[in-house]
Motif scaffolding. Structure first.
Motif, PDB file in Angstrom:
ATOM      1  N   TRP A 105       0.871  -1.186   0.000  1.00 28.82           N
ATOM      2  CA  TRP A 105       0.000   0.000   0.000  1.00 28.82           C
ATOM      3  C   TRP A 105       0.906   1.234   0.000  1.00 28.82           C
ATOM      4  O   TRP A 105       1.111   1.891   1.008  1.00 28.82           O
ATOM      5  N   LEU A 106       1.502   1.504  -1.155  1.00 27.48           N
ATOM      6  CA  LEU A 106       2.425   2.629  -1.266  1.00 27.48           C
ATOM      7  C   LEU A 106       2.597   3.045  -2.716  1.00 27.48           C
ATOM      8  O   LEU A 106       2.218   2.337  -3.644  1.00 27.48           O
ATOM      9  N   GLU A 107       3.183   4.210  -2.868  1.00 27.79           N
ATOM     10  CA  GLU A 107       3.721   4.668  -4.146  1.00 27.79           C
ATOM     11  C   GLU A 107       5.114   5.202  -3.845  1.00 27.79           C
ATOM     12  O   GLU A 107       5.433   5.554  -2.708  1.00 27.79           O
ATOM     13  N   TYR A 108       5.966   5.248  -4.864  1.00 30.37           N
ATOM     14  CA  TYR A 108       7.352   5.593  -4.586  1.00 30.37           C
ATOM     15  C   TYR A 108       8.019   6.231  -5.788  1.00 30.37           C
ATOM     16  O   TYR A 108       7.539   6.156  -6.929  1.00 30.37           O
ATOM     17  N   LEU A 109       9.145   6.860  -5.523  1.00 31.36           N
ATOM     18  CA  LEU A 109      10.008   7.427  -6.547  1.00 31.36           C
ATOM     19  C   LEU A 109      11.410   6.909  -6.262  1.00 31.36           C
ATOM     20  O   LEU A 109      11.953   7.125  -5.184  1.00 31.36           O
ATOM     21  N   LEU A 110      11.984   6.180  -7.213  1.00 33.01           N
ATOM     22  CA  LEU A 110      13.294   5.562  -7.054  1.00 33.01           C
ATOM     23  C   LEU A 110      14.268   6.248  -8.000  1.00 33.01           C
ATOM     24  O   LEU A 110      14.057   6.267  -9.215  1.00 33.01           O
ATOM     25  N   LEU A 111      15.320   6.836  -7.426  1.00 32.18           N
ATOM     26  CA  LEU A 111      16.241   7.656  -8.207  1.00 32.18           C
ATOM     27  C   LEU A 111      17.675   7.172  -8.047  1.00 32.18           C
ATOM     28  O   LEU A 111      18.118   6.840  -6.947  1.00 32.18           O
ATOM     29  N   GLU A 112      18.392   7.128  -9.140  1.00 26.43           N
ATOM     30  CA  GLU A 112      19.795   6.728  -9.119  1.00 26.43           C
ATOM     31  C   GLU A 112      20.641   7.833  -8.502  1.00 26.43           C
ATOM     32  O   GLU A 112      20.448   9.015  -8.786  1.00 26.43           O
ATOM     33  N   VAL A 113      21.577   7.447  -7.662  1.00 29.09           N
ATOM     34  CA  VAL A 113      22.503   8.390  -7.034  1.00 29.09           C
ATOM     35  C   VAL A 113      23.876   8.203  -7.671  1.00 29.09           C
ATOM     36  O   VAL A 113      24.436   7.111  -7.651  1.00 29.09           O
TER      37      VAL A 113
END
Length: 329
Positions: A105-113
């Motif tokens: 039960w989530l939404e997300y933003l995954l970003l490369e570092v």
């Protein structure tokens, strides 16, 4: 199982979880400004694999700024959010965690570092000044949290009497280090209000990387598994960072440090926002127990493998699987 009304992260079925318990008081709290911090960090990694750090040097207003920018993004129309990362493991996602059937039960933003500042063009579909403001907050936060990860790893090296001092930290500070920043949003779930249960936000798992640094708002939900297998609730603290030992650090220390299982339960009333930095090694980095940490006659618990091998293997597993199992001797 529960089926939620259409319109909230779309119609999905998720497992009902237990009702959150009382907050656990035994989580180590370590003041990084104290001379004893290196010894306490080692003890925390050995006994729990999870701890809280204070006096971390990252400004409160910076953490609040990134949280506000993240929430501004998550309140965009669904079609606009999905423009970022469609068909890619990086970018925006909701409900589905990985590609093997795990749901949350989530939404997300995954970003490369990377070692270079994030380009504003990666958020160019956002209207100005939103893109530049979000990008600025991300870059400033990433710079601060990478520095904090480096400090924690170097203090651990000192506590373990490892030379050189940067033996661990250089793995996450290398130009090719495979690190990511994950912004998670767990919306409130009013359908569960008044019920004696909760909802799975993010299922139980360990983190594959070397180290994870988490900061969240003041909404509860995070739980960790203790050595006896019991689950305990972590008290929220928006001013501090929680740190996880990752699978890779468990391997490097030959199991002396343990990667802790953790999960997140959704809240029926309040949104939970978390910002997690996962410090990973370069793809071709070979991972195996460090000889200088092994006592005479001690056997290696793991065969040597590269981070790329492990990451490729992890993508084929479910969240709760023992990802290190196939690399054990």
């Amino acid at each position: 199982m529960v089926v939620l009304a259409k319109g909230e992260l779309e119609q999905i079925s998720l497992p009902i979880a237990h009702k959150p318990g009382t907050f656990f008081s035994g989580i180590p709290v370590i003041d990084l400004s104290e001379p004893s911090s290196k010894t306490l960090l080692v003890r925390a990694c050995e006994e729990v694999g999870f701890f809280k750090v204070t006096n971390h040097g990252i400004a409160m207003d910076l953490m609040a700024k990134l949280e506000a920018e993240a929430m501004r993004f998550f309140t965009l129309p669904q079609v606009e959010k999905e423009l970022l990362g469609s068909g890619s493991p990086l970018g925006y996602g909701s409900k589905r965690i990985g590609c093997n059937g795990d749901l949350g039960w989530l939404e997300y933003l995954l970003l490369e570092v990377t070692s270079k500042p994030m380009s504003q063009t990666s958020l160019s579909y956002l209207k100005e000044p939103s893109a530049s403001s979000f990008c600025s907050a991300l870059n400033e936060y990433i710079m601060g949290v990478r520095k904090l990860a480096c400090e924690v790893l170097e203090l651990l090296a000192e506590g373990l009497n490892i030379q050189p001092r940067n033996l661990l930290s250089k793995l996450v500070m290398d130009e090719e280090s495979d690190s990511v920043l994950r912004l998670n949003h767990y919306p409130p779930c009013p359908h569960l209000q008044g019920l004696n249960c909760s909802l799975t936000g993010f299922g139980e798992h360990t983190d594959p990387q070397i180290i994870s640094l988490l900061r969240s708002n003041n909404t509860s939900g995070l739980e960790i598994s203790l050595r006896d297998g019991s689950w305990v609730s972590v008290p929220p603290d928006q001013n501090s960072f929680y740190v996880n030992v990752g699978d890779s650090l468990q391997v490097l220390t030959n199991g002396r440090f343990r990667s802790v299982k953790h999960r997140v339960l959704a809240n029926s009333i309040s949104s939970r926002v978390s910002m997690i930095y996962f410090g990973g090694p370069p793809p071709r980095e070979k991972l195996a127990p460090l000889p200088l940490l092994m006592e005479e006659g001690e056997q290696s618990l793991y065969r040597e493998f590269t981070w790329c091998e492990y990451k490729r293997s992890a993508y084929k597993t479910r969240l709760a699987d023992n990802r290190l199992g196939q690399f054990e001797k």
